[in-house]
Design an enzyme around this catalytic site. Structure first.
Site, PDB file in Angstrom:
ATOM      1  N   ARG A  80       0.820  -1.400  -0.069  1.00 26.69           N
ATOM      2  CA  ARG A  80       0.023   0.061   0.058  1.00 26.69           C
ATOM      3  C   ARG A  80       0.962   1.275   0.196  1.00 26.69           C
ATOM      4  O   ARG A  80       1.779   1.299   1.006  1.00 26.69           O
ATOM      5  CB  ARG A  80      -0.798   0.164   1.198  1.00 26.69           C
ATOM      6  CG  ARG A  80      -1.545   1.290   1.337  1.00 26.69           C
ATOM      7  CD  ARG A  80      -2.669   1.327   2.443  1.00 26.69           C
ATOM      8  NE  ARG A  80      -3.825   0.568   1.820  1.00 26.69           N
ATOM      9  CZ  ARG A  80      -5.212   0.706   2.755  1.00 26.69           C
ATOM     10  NH1 ARG A  80      -5.188   1.504   3.524  1.00 26.69           N
ATOM     11  NH2 ARG A  80      -6.167  -0.063   2.046  1.00 26.69           N
ATOM     12  N   HIS A 124      -7.651   0.790  -6.018  1.00 23.39           N
ATOM     13  CA  HIS A 124      -7.934  -0.305  -4.930  1.00 23.39           C
ATOM     14  C   HIS A 124      -8.617  -1.528  -5.207  1.00 23.39           C
ATOM     15  O   HIS A 124      -9.758  -1.664  -4.935  1.00 23.39           O
ATOM     16  CB  HIS A 124      -8.953   0.330  -3.865  1.00 23.39           C
ATOM     17  CG  HIS A 124      -8.524  -0.004  -2.503  1.00 23.39           C
ATOM     18  ND1 HIS A 124      -8.048  -1.178  -2.272  1.00 23.39           N
ATOM     19  CD2 HIS A 124      -9.102   0.639  -1.601  1.00 23.39           C
ATOM     20  CE1 HIS A 124      -8.047  -1.352  -0.784  1.00 23.39           C
ATOM     21  NE2 HIS A 124      -8.792  -0.399  -0.334  1.00 23.39           N
ATOM     22  N   GLN A 162     -10.324  -4.051  -2.809  1.00 20.81           N
ATOM     23  CA  GLN A 162     -11.804  -3.558  -2.396  1.00 20.81           C
ATOM     24  C   GLN A 162     -12.796  -4.106  -3.180  1.00 20.81           C
ATOM     25  O   GLN A 162     -14.022  -4.239  -2.841  1.00 20.81           O
ATOM     26  CB  GLN A 162     -11.726  -1.947  -1.997  1.00 20.81           C
ATOM     27  CG  GLN A 162     -13.070  -1.593  -1.430  1.00 20.81           C
ATOM     28  CD  GLN A 162     -13.191  -1.970  -0.074  1.00 20.81           C
ATOM     29  OE1 GLN A 162     -12.359  -1.911   0.805  1.00 20.81           O
ATOM     30  NE2 GLN A 162     -14.538  -2.589   0.456  1.00 20.81           N
ATOM     31  N   ASP A 204     -17.148   7.304  -1.464  1.00 22.19           N
ATOM     32  CA  ASP A 204     -15.909   7.095  -0.615  1.00 22.19           C
ATOM     33  C   ASP A 204     -15.631   8.547  -0.129  1.00 22.19           C
ATOM     34  O   ASP A 204     -16.357   9.570  -0.278  1.00 22.19           O
ATOM     35  CB  ASP A 204     -14.626   6.676  -1.573  1.00 22.19           C
ATOM     36  CG  ASP A 204     -13.488   6.361  -0.660  1.00 22.19           C
ATOM     37  OD1 ASP A 204     -13.571   6.221   0.488  1.00 22.19           O
ATOM     38  OD2 ASP A 204     -12.564   6.315  -1.553  1.00 22.19           O
ATOM     39  N   CYS A 234     -16.402   1.801   1.225  1.00 24.85           N
ATOM     40  CA  CYS A 234     -14.919   0.988   1.526  1.00 24.85           C
ATOM     41  C   CYS A 234     -14.639   1.151   2.793  1.00 24.85           C
ATOM     42  O   CYS A 234     -13.951   0.334   3.548  1.00 24.85           O
ATOM     43  CB  CYS A 234     -13.896   1.060   0.487  1.00 24.85           C
ATOM     44  SG  CYS A 234     -13.303   2.762   0.607  1.00 24.85           S
ATOM     45  N   ARG A 249     -13.448  -8.720   2.952  1.00 22.92           N
ATOM     46  CA  ARG A 249     -12.301  -8.198   2.605  1.00 22.92           C
ATOM     47  C   ARG A 249     -11.223  -9.600   2.822  1.00 22.92           C
ATOM     48  O   ARG A 249     -10.513  -9.982   2.401  1.00 22.92           O
ATOM     49  CB  ARG A 249     -11.416  -7.127   3.410  1.00 22.92           C
ATOM     50  CG  ARG A 249     -11.950  -5.626   3.048  1.00 22.92           C
ATOM     51  CD  ARG A 249     -11.539  -5.459   1.615  1.00 22.92           C
ATOM     52  NE  ARG A 249     -10.323  -5.204   1.434  1.00 22.92           N
ATOM     53  CZ  ARG A 249      -9.444  -4.317   1.624  1.00 22.92           C
ATOM     54  NH1 ARG A 249     -10.268  -3.160   2.141  1.00 22.92           N
ATOM     55  NH2 ARG A 249      -8.319  -4.507   1.394  1.00 22.92           N
TER      56      ARG A 249
HETATM   57  N1   CP Z   1     -11.041   0.029   2.575  1.00 18.94           N
HETATM   58  C1   CP Z   1      -9.822  -0.061   3.248  1.00 18.94           C
HETATM   59  O1   CP Z   1      -8.987  -0.458   2.457  1.00 18.94           O
HETATM   60  O2   CP Z   1      -9.661   0.172   4.553  1.00 18.94           O
HETATM   61  P1   CP Z   1      -8.373   0.452   5.396  1.00 18.94           P
HETATM   62  O3   CP Z   1      -7.876   1.722   4.907  1.00 18.94           O
HETATM   63  O4   CP Z   1      -8.518   0.372   6.794  1.00 18.94           O
HETATM   64  O5   CP Z   1      -7.487  -0.625   4.932  1.00 18.94           O
END
Ligand code: CP
Length: 315
Positions: free
Chosen positions: A120, A147, A150, A233, A273, A301
């Site tokens: 990430r 992403h 997700q 989002d 998300c 997830r």
């Molecule tokens: N939705 C998501 O990726 O959550 P986090 O940022 O907590 O990993």
């Protein structure tokens, strides 16, 4: 993997055939994506029944987090544990990445020791450079552009609750950032119609438009009209620090509320998300609305990423 050393020469790790990565949805075919989503439902049912399934015994996932996370970190770590493997967390503060070691060097070193890497980071190019140098599968755990993990969970949730993805209509209301870009990529691959409502100047990435099955509109009500699923989002994602006040002004009128949901189909679903900012992109009561499946979506997830890890490392 057999070594190919010759007597007197330094040991060399043979180059693997190019590993399969998951950096963005089109890295997989539509068939592969649907297989992973379908398998996620099977793994969830096995988990509910308390079945032990450990195909990744002895395997390790390295997780590189240059940005904060709750869901991604916990789901990958617990997922590897449930599959019999192990996950280790590397943050910039406790690895040499934070002191400037090139991502390509890190990728080659980790490839000598672990079976897959999840990253990430804000810069999508960095993930692509990492993957190009790695000889193990690399998974995008979220960048400023995409992403994809997700989306696997969202599609699993849609199948679980509604039974199908293809032929549905999805409305995305809010910021045309990484989640919206991922929905744009998903529409053609999963076969749903996507209507995106964003303020001017906050549209999805122009580099991925036009895209199959995707229509851009300005008015949220036009996007939501008759939709099966409404998604939003946050208005200020990681990387937008310092822009919060300007963005609250720009996104005025784009808040998702139960009243906006009423314009969708009567059995429509709401997804987010998370984390959510109540009072900004959603009203205070939206996550508690009976049409919200955000908690199921978050839980998925775990299952969708177990299916992804199995696909990359076992299948
Ligand atoms: N939705 C998501 O990726 O959550 P986090 O940022 O907590 O990993």
């Amino acid at each position: 993997m057999a070594r190919t050393d010759t007597p007197g020469s330094p040991p060399q790790t043979p180059r693997c055939p190019a590993p399969k990565h998951f950096l963005t949805l089109p890295d997989f075919t539509a068939d592969e994506l649907n297989r992973v989503v379908g398998r996620a439902g099977v793994l969830k049912e096995m988990w509910r029944q308390g079945q032990h399934y450990e195909p990744l015994k002895g395997r390790t996932l390295a997780m590189v987090f240059e940005l904060s996370s709750t869901r991604t970190r916990v789901s990958f770590e617990v997922g590897m544990h449930q599959l019999g493997g192990h996950a280790l967390n590397l943050s910039p503060n406790d690895s040499q990445l934070g002191r400037g070691e090139p991502v390509e060097d890190t990728a080659r070193v980790l490839s000598e020791m672990v079976d897959a890497v999840m990253i990430r980071t804000f810069d999508h190019d960095k993930v692509e450079r990492f993957a190009a140098a790695a000889s193990v599968p690399v998974i995008n755990g979220m960048t400023g552009r995409f992403h994809p993990c997700q989306l696997l969970a969202d599609m699993q949730t849609l199948v679980e609750v509604r039974g199908e993805i293809a032929g549905t209509t999805v409305a995305f209301v809010g910021d045309g950032h990484n989640m919206c870009n991922s929905y744009v990529r998903a529409a053609g691959l999963f076969g749903f119609e996507l209507r995106v409502a964003t303020p001017r100047g906050h549209e999805p990435d122009q580099g991925i438009l036009p895209a199959p099955n995707v229509e851009l509109v300005e008015n949220p009500a036009d996007a939501v009209d008759g939709a099966d699923l409404l998604v939003t989002d946050v208005w200020s994602s990681m990387g937008h620090e310092g822009e919060e006040a300007d963005r609250r002004t720009a996104f005025d009128g784009y808040q998702v509320t139960p009243a906006l949901m009423d314009k969708a189909k009567p059995d429509a679903l709401f997804m987010h998300c998370l984390p959510a900012h109540r009072g900004e992109e959603i009203s205070d009561d939206m996550l508690d609305d009976p049409r919200s499946v955000a908690w199921v979506e978050a839980g998925n997830r775990l299952h969708s990423q177990k299916a992804l890890l199995e696909f990359l490392l076992v299948a």
